[in-house]
Write a protein that holds these residues in place. Structure first.
Motif, PDB file in Angstrom:
ATOM      1  N   UNK A 115     -30.081  75.397  -5.477  1.00  0.00           N
ATOM      2  CA  UNK A 115     -30.946  75.201  -4.319  1.00  0.00           C
ATOM      3  C   UNK A 115     -30.358  75.837  -3.068  1.00  0.00           C
ATOM      4  N   UNK A 116     -31.250  76.225  -2.160  1.00  0.00           N
ATOM      5  CA  UNK A 116     -30.822  76.798  -0.881  1.00  0.00           C
ATOM      6  C   UNK A 116     -30.552  75.679   0.125  1.00  0.00           C
ATOM      7  N   UNK A 117     -29.910  76.039   1.221  1.00  0.00           N
ATOM      8  CA  UNK A 117     -29.633  75.057   2.274  1.00  0.00           C
ATOM      9  C   UNK A 117     -30.916  74.468   2.861  1.00  0.00           C
ATOM     10  N   UNK A 118     -31.941  75.282   3.185  1.00  0.00           N
ATOM     11  CA  UNK A 118     -33.179  74.700   3.714  1.00  0.00           C
ATOM     12  C   UNK A 118     -33.837  73.723   2.741  1.00  0.00           C
ATOM     13  N   UNK A 119     -33.754  74.009   1.440  1.00  0.00           N
ATOM     14  CA  UNK A 119     -34.340  73.106   0.454  1.00  0.00           C
ATOM     15  C   UNK A 119     -33.586  71.777   0.419  1.00  0.00           C
ATOM     16  N   UNK A 120     -32.283  71.821   0.619  1.00  0.00           N
ATOM     17  CA  UNK A 120     -31.482  70.597   0.620  1.00  0.00           C
ATOM     18  C   UNK A 120     -31.675  69.792   1.902  1.00  0.00           C
ATOM     19  N   UNK A 121     -32.050  70.468   2.955  1.00  0.00           N
ATOM     20  CA  UNK A 121     -32.254  69.765   4.222  1.00  0.00           C
ATOM     21  C   UNK A 121     -33.417  68.782   4.126  1.00  0.00           C
ATOM     22  N   UNK A 122     -34.380  69.048   3.252  1.00  0.00           N
ATOM     23  CA  UNK A 122     -35.530  68.155   3.108  1.00  0.00           C
ATOM     24  C   UNK A 122     -35.102  66.774   2.591  1.00  0.00           C
ATOM     25  N   UNK A 123     -34.362  66.661   1.467  1.00  0.00           N
ATOM     26  CA  UNK A 123     -33.934  65.322   1.031  1.00  0.00           C
ATOM     27  C   UNK A 123     -32.928  64.684   1.999  1.00  0.00           C
ATOM     28  N   UNK A 124     -32.138  65.497   2.690  1.00  0.00           N
ATOM     29  CA  UNK A 124     -31.220  64.940   3.682  1.00  0.00           C
ATOM     30  C   UNK A 124     -32.015  64.297   4.817  1.00  0.00           C
ATOM     31  N   UNK A 125     -33.123  64.906   5.208  1.00  0.00           N
ATOM     32  CA  UNK A 125     -33.975  64.338   6.259  1.00  0.00           C
ATOM     33  C   UNK A 125     -34.576  63.008   5.823  1.00  0.00           C
ATOM     34  N   UNK A 164     -23.975  77.937  -0.255  1.00  0.00           N
ATOM     35  CA  UNK A 164     -22.569  78.321  -0.351  1.00  0.00           C
ATOM     36  C   UNK A 164     -21.726  77.402   0.529  1.00  0.00           C
ATOM     37  N   UNK A 165     -20.431  77.644   0.576  1.00  0.00           N
ATOM     38  CA  UNK A 165     -19.526  76.757   1.310  1.00  0.00           C
ATOM     39  C   UNK A 165     -19.829  76.736   2.804  1.00  0.00           C
ATOM     40  N   UNK A 166     -20.238  77.890   3.351  1.00  0.00           N
ATOM     41  CA  UNK A 166     -20.585  77.941   4.770  1.00  0.00           C
ATOM     42  C   UNK A 166     -21.754  77.000   5.064  1.00  0.00           C
ATOM     43  N   UNK A 167     -22.777  77.090   4.218  1.00  0.00           N
ATOM     44  CA  UNK A 167     -23.989  76.286   4.426  1.00  0.00           C
ATOM     45  C   UNK A 167     -23.710  74.796   4.228  1.00  0.00           C
ATOM     46  N   UNK A 168     -22.881  74.480   3.221  1.00  0.00           N
ATOM     47  CA  UNK A 168     -22.529  73.072   3.001  1.00  0.00           C
ATOM     48  C   UNK A 168     -21.842  72.493   4.230  1.00  0.00           C
ATOM     49  N   UNK A 169     -20.885  73.245   4.738  1.00  0.00           N
ATOM     50  CA  UNK A 169     -20.159  72.801   5.921  1.00  0.00           C
ATOM     51  C   UNK A 169     -21.097  72.618   7.106  1.00  0.00           C
ATOM     52  N   UNK A 183     -27.433  84.148  13.257  1.00  0.00           N
ATOM     53  CA  UNK A 183     -27.141  83.021  14.147  1.00  0.00           C
ATOM     54  C   UNK A 183     -26.040  82.108  13.638  1.00  0.00           C
ATOM     55  N   UNK A 184     -25.456  82.396  12.499  1.00  0.00           N
ATOM     56  CA  UNK A 184     -24.400  81.526  11.982  1.00  0.00           C
ATOM     57  C   UNK A 184     -23.317  82.368  11.321  1.00  0.00           C
ATOM     58  N   UNK A 185     -22.182  81.731  11.030  1.00  0.00           N
ATOM     59  CA  UNK A 185     -21.015  82.444  10.506  1.00  0.00           C
ATOM     60  C   UNK A 185     -21.307  83.173   9.195  1.00  0.00           C
TER      61      UNK A 185
END
Length: 289
Positions: A46-56, A4-9, A266-268
């Motif tokens: 996709x979820x934020x944790x799943x997107x963090x993998x290609x970002x890494x 969602x927008x929170x996670x993208x930010x 732990x987050x907004x």
């Protein structure tokens, strides 16, 4: 749970912080444009944790391998192991040791170096001192006990290092209270941030208590489409699942499985979603959220 927008930010801000130490502003700008492009072209489901993998992976292509968390993981594992006997004694002295152990295990979810920038032993001790101020949801806990009475197989999804020592206390009490209940644990299959993996499970003695398996994935959660076939089959066969941490909620929520989520907000987005304060504890079930 789709991003969602929170996670993208949050993802964008985290990447901006991660490159502050570098001096090449032109390269930093190129990198951030690639981060935006990756998010723009990603699967919206996709979820934020799943997107963090290609970002890494993208990060490493620009800046090289990221700093690991081996020192921090060992430090928190050792810290909680040094307290294990004292904490177990305190937990067993309470009216309902299982409920108390779950509360302490939930407080251990504070040890999240990817979500919080100032994790410290002192703050964790402060949270422990106030453990009684944030009990489990009483109605949900009764549902949980009923499911355990009738269930035969429980899968426990861990989250962070150090925290797994507290998970071990929960599992020990579950084994005593429900001796016929088969319990297995899933940890991360590939090291990611400060999440617990097989090395941590062995180090803290969890593997001596119950069977522990890597989930085959390096995502900071439990993305069903990305974990191993064996791990997915275990989850699909489980009568009860305990899932620790925000990452597990983000990746496995809406699966329809009988999951009890145990985490701190732990987050907004989590604070807004659950109408909670920062670091307030949650104990919620997949089917009744």
């Amino acid at each position: 749970m789709k991003i969602n927008s929170f996670c993208m930010s949050c993802l964008v801000q985290a990447q901006a912080r991660s490159i502050q130490k570098f001096e090449d502003e032109e390269k930093k700008s190129r990198y951030m444009r690639e981060v935006f492009r990756l998010l723009l072209n990603s699967d919206p489901e996709l979820s934020a944790p799943a997107l963090l993998e290609p970002i890494s992976v993208l990060y490493e292509s620009f800046w090289g391998a990221q700093k690991g968390f081996q020192e921090e993981k060992k430090s928190f594992n050792d810290f909680l192991l040094s307290m294990e006997g004292e904490l177990e004694k305190k937990i067993r002295s309470t009216k309902d040791p299982l409920a108390t152990a779950l509360c302490y295990a939930r407080l251990g979810n504070y040890i999240d170096l990817s979500a919080l920038s100032d994790v410290s032993e002192e703050k964790l001790l402060e949270l422990f001192a106030k453990a009684e101020e944030d009990p489990l949801d009483a109605e949900e806990y009764q549902h949980f006990l009923q499911d355990l009475e009738h269930g035969e197989y429980l899968v426990y999804l861990t989250d962070n290092c150090g925290e797994v020592v507290l998970d071990k206390l929960v599992i020990r009490l579950l084994k005593e209270r429900y001796p016929k209940l088969r319990i297995e644990v899933l940890v991360r299959g590939i090291p990611v941030t400060n999440d617990a993996d097989m090395e941590d499970a062995e180090y803290v003695g969890l593997t001596k208590l119950v069977p522990v398996f890597g989930n085959g994935s390096g995502i900071a959660g439990t993305e069903l489409s990305k974990i191993s076939r064996e791990a997915r089959e275990k989850l699909e066969c489980a009568d009860v699942i305990i899932a620790k941490g925000q990452g597990n909620f983000e990746t496995i929520h809406t699966s329809g499985l009988n999951i009890y989520y145990l985490f701190l907000c732990k987050c907004d987005w989590f604070m807004q979603r659950f109408h909670a304060k920062h670091l307030q504890g949650m104990f919620v079930n997949e089917t009744r959220i």
